[in-house]
Design a protein around this motif. Structure first.
Motif, PDB file in Angstrom:
ATOM      1  N   VAL A   9       5.130   6.887  -4.219  1.00 31.19           N
ATOM      2  CA  VAL A   9       4.799   7.787  -2.175  1.00 31.19           C
ATOM      3  C   VAL A   9       3.386   7.047  -2.313  1.00 31.19           C
ATOM      4  O   VAL A   9       3.147   6.741  -1.424  1.00 31.19           O
ATOM      5  CB  VAL A   9       4.962   9.357  -2.735  1.00 31.19           C
ATOM      6  N   LEU A  10       2.386   7.446  -2.995  1.00 29.78           N
ATOM      7  CA  LEU A  10       0.898   6.771  -2.197  1.00 29.78           C
ATOM      8  C   LEU A  10       1.536   5.148  -1.843  1.00 29.78           C
ATOM      9  O   LEU A  10       1.695   4.746  -0.790  1.00 29.78           O
ATOM     10  CB  LEU A  10      -0.180   6.387  -3.162  1.00 29.78           C
ATOM     11  N   ALA A  11       1.654   4.842  -3.025  1.00 28.45           N
ATOM     12  CA  ALA A  11       1.980   2.657  -2.367  1.00 28.45           C
ATOM     13  C   ALA A  11       3.391   2.832  -1.347  1.00 28.45           C
ATOM     14  O   ALA A  11       3.060   2.277  -0.576  1.00 28.45           O
ATOM     15  CB  ALA A  11       2.141   2.015  -3.990  1.00 28.45           C
ATOM     16  N   ALA A  13       3.724   4.654   0.661  1.00 26.00           N
ATOM     17  CA  ALA A  13       3.513   4.993   1.973  1.00 26.00           C
ATOM     18  C   ALA A  13       2.571   3.597   2.296  1.00 26.00           C
ATOM     19  O   ALA A  13       2.548   3.310   4.191  1.00 26.00           O
ATOM     20  CB  ALA A  13       2.776   5.872   1.844  1.00 26.00           C
ATOM     21  N   VAL A  14       1.227   2.899   1.379  1.00 28.22           N
ATOM     22  CA  VAL A  14       0.253   2.070   1.840  1.00 28.22           C
ATOM     23  C   VAL A  14       1.878   0.843   2.674  1.00 28.22           C
ATOM     24  O   VAL A  14       0.454   0.500   3.753  1.00 28.22           O
ATOM     25  CB  VAL A  14      -0.290   2.408   0.432  1.00 28.22           C
ATOM     26  N   VAL A  15       2.555   0.443   1.704  1.00 25.95           N
ATOM     27  CA  VAL A  15       2.558  -0.708   2.456  1.00 25.95           C
ATOM     28  C   VAL A  15       3.599  -0.097   3.212  1.00 25.95           C
ATOM     29  O   VAL A  15       3.798  -1.225   4.448  1.00 25.95           O
ATOM     30  CB  VAL A  15       4.147  -1.037   1.006  1.00 25.95           C
TER      31      VAL A  15
END
Lengths: 314, 333
Positions: A9-11, A13-15
């Motif tokens: 989810v983090l990655a 979201a980052v992308v």
């Protein structure tokens, strides 16, 4: 506890955020994405000061007119950030780099690195203390400071107390304007500088500093602010006294500064022509790209703006 | 000194217990290395967006650009593990560099000596904060906020607001040593020291104990006060080194150097999985956090995204990293 971030989810979201900002942050008139298309990089010291915003706008307009692909980098007034951005310009193999240094000493090592990479460097507004600069474009700040002193003395009838609002400690613009002003004002024995304080070129700081200094020197009849932002802060502090019992001279000729001159609250400002600085820089870059020789220094005239000629500088 | 750097407080149960399948094992590894996985995915995304991103010169750039904040962040890790905070590192970095530069430019001391003086100033500033916290009973937030203001003010006083040239010894910190830039070497050095102290020494274990429960640590005979002074002194020393590296890169000590860097350092530690309530944090996590921040800046920079948006993205990343951390530990308990 080790890292416990929900990685997917983090990655994602980052992308996703990156993609979104990529779309949002790109110049509408510039190319998005691919760095290899970036032929000219303009590394500016800050984009939160109207002066530099105008400089960048002038550069953008000219780039569009000349078909130059211009990339804007903003260092938020931090020398290290600027060094990073210039290093990035080397690795993305920009063809020409225009830099408006945050500080002339700090930028020197970056300029040398650009020299090593055979990328021509143009400096705007401030130059580099060493390294090889193809072209330096700037307003004459010392002369401007002297002009401001003359005008303020005239407005005050050559007598009275003045307050001098200084810019960011160490910034060359502050040093030069202060130097020009101090040297010229010394030639007017009736005028006494009762206070010199920095307000960091910042409007809200100038509001507080002026308020405090007027408490200490209630009879002060003149203020020299090293930029228009501080002059406007001083005007806010003085209220109805601005332009009447207290004469103020600013510097830069930003849109708000000119407005204040027209309104009569700001006695005068020394107009730099930031858009012209930016435009000239892009012109020189285009000339370098075309293989033409450019002049080592291009002084851009500063102009005294009073109520009489304010219309011409809007 | 022996002993594993096991974290004393709140053990996290691993996601699986019996014979996990390869897929589940990979999943749990990924879950425990979220920041790293995020970093890898970010790098892949940036590489797809702009191939320049993964060229050797650019990777070197990222290393140099991560160095200053990473070195500060390693020092900050000690502090955050004890559940403290140090808001002064950016200003202390500037002060260390400025005193060092001034000693060279105005006093004429030899370069190597000014380098050591710079480091000592950092150590001293940190120790003063530590004394105020451990013995003066000031909250860490307040003591270091005060130090932030004092150090920045002294930097401006000493410099008169103008940049001061640094000695050659300091400037070498910004050079290359063969193919490797010195800032990257310093980053590695600071990282190894941080890792060693946290996971291989009694001091390191005491830090986790203090962060887990200060009262319990005191009752079990740990000299909490002295250790706290040492922790802030260490953070100051690391900040001093970071400041000297920064000055070396710019061949001058800037009065406004390191402005706001303390927040980047805190962000790096937190993205790396440390909790601000103390008791957790690792050197490797902090390293990944600092690199992640540098990668976002460098990548968005190369993609020509305005610095205004960069700040928005970095804020989102910090919020996401910590948010999911909280979310996951909730799920576990």
């Amino acid at each position: 506890m080790t890292f416990k971030t929900a990685h997917k989810v983090l990655a994602t979201a980052v992308v996703a955020t990156m993609a979104a900002t990529g779309l949002a942050g790109c110049n509408r008139d510039g190319e998005s994405g691919s760095a290899s298309s970036g032929t000219v990089v303009l590394a500016v010291s800050t984009q939160t000061n109207p002066f530099f915003v105008q400089l960048v706008d002038g550069a953008k307009k000219e780039a569009k007119a000349k078909g130059v692909d211009l990339q804007i980098q903003d260092a938020s007034d931090d020398a290290a950030t600027q060094a990073n951005q210039l290093a990035n310009a080397v690795s993305t193999s920009a063809k020409v780099v225009i830099v408006n240094p945050t500080d002339s000493d700090a930028v020197a090592s970056s300029v040398k690195a650009l020299n090593k990479a055979k990328i021509p460097v143009i400096t705007v507004d401030r130059s580099s203390s060493s390294g090889d600069v193809a072209s330096f474009i700037a307003s004459d700040n010392v002369a401007g400071g002297a002009q401001a002193a003359k005008e303020l003395a005239t407005m005050m009838g050559d007598k009275g107390e003045i307050i001098h609002l200084q810019g960011t400690p160490g910034a060359s613009a502050s040093r030069d304007r202060g130097k020009g002003f101090t040297e010229e004002i010394a030639k007017h024995p009736g005028i006494k500088v009762v206070a010199k304080q920095t307000a960091n070129f910042d409007r809200s700081k100038a509001l507080d500093v002026t308020t405090n200094l007027m408490q200490a020197h209630p009879t002060a009849a003149g203020i020299f602010a090293e930029n228009d932002e501080m002059a406007i802060g001083a005007i806010s502090s003085l209220g109805s006294k601005a332009g009447k019992s207290v004469k103020i001279v600013g510097f830069d000729g930003t849109a708000d500064g000119i407005k204040a001159v027209k309104a009569g609250t700001l006695g005068a400002t020394i107009a730099q022509q930031p858009a012209l600085l930016g435009k000239t820089a892009v012109d020189q870059a285009a000339d370098i790209l075309a293989g033409k020789t450019v002049s080592k220094t291009t002084p851009i005239k500063v102009v005294l703006v009073t109520k009489d000629n304010a219309k011409d500088y809007e | 000194m022996t002993g594993k750097g096991n974290i004393i407080v709140t053990t996290a149960t691993t996601a699986t217990t019996q014979k996990p399948s390869v897929g589940r094992r990979m999943g749990s590894w990924a879950l425990n290395h979220g920041a790293l996985v995020g970093l890898i995915i970010l790098c892949i995304a940036l590489f797809i967006a702009t191939p320049v991103f993964l060229t050797v010169p650019n990777i070197i750039n990222i290393g140099i650009q991560a160095a200053v904040v990473a070195i500060m962040a390693f020092g900050m890790t000690f502090v955050i593990v004890t559940s403290g905070i140090d808001l002064s590192v950016g200003s202390v970095a500037a002060l260390s560099a400025m005193v060092s530069a001034w000693m060279f430019s105005n006093v004429g001391l030899p370069g190597w000596l000014t380098l050591i003086i710079g480091l000592l100033i950092g150590l001293l500033a940190g120790a003063v904060s530590g004394l105020a916290i451990a013995y003066g009973k000031l909250p860490a937030f307040i003591a270091t906020l005060a130090m932030m203001s004092v150090a920045r003010g002294l930097t401006l006083v000493i410099s008169g607001g103008t940049p001061v040239a640094t000695s050659d010894a300091v400037n070498h910190l910004g050079d290359d040593l063969g193919p490797v830039p010195v800032p990257v070497i310093m980053l590695a050095l600071a990282g190894v020291v941080c890792w060693f102290i946290l996971s291989r020494t009694v001091l390191g274990r005491s830090l986790y104990a203090i962060g887990g429960n200060e009262e319990a640590a005191r009752l079990s005979g740990i000299p909490v006060r002295r250790i706290l002074v040492a922790v802030y002194a260490l953070a100051g020393l690391f900040a001093g080194l970071a400041g000297l590296v920064l000055a070396g890169r710019l061949t001058s000590a800037q009065p406004q150097a390191g402005l706001g860097y303390e927040l980047d350092a805190i962000a790096a530690v937190v993205i790396g999985g440390a909790s601000l309530s103390g008791g957790s944090g690792k050197a490797s996590g902090t390293f990944i956090g600092a690199v992640l921040l540098a990668v976002i800046r460098n990548g968005l920079n190369i993609l020509n995204v305005s610095s205004f948006w960069q700040q928005v993205v970095i804020g989102c990343v910090i919020a996401l990293a910590v948010g999911f951390d909280v979310f996951r530990s909730k799920k576990e308990s």
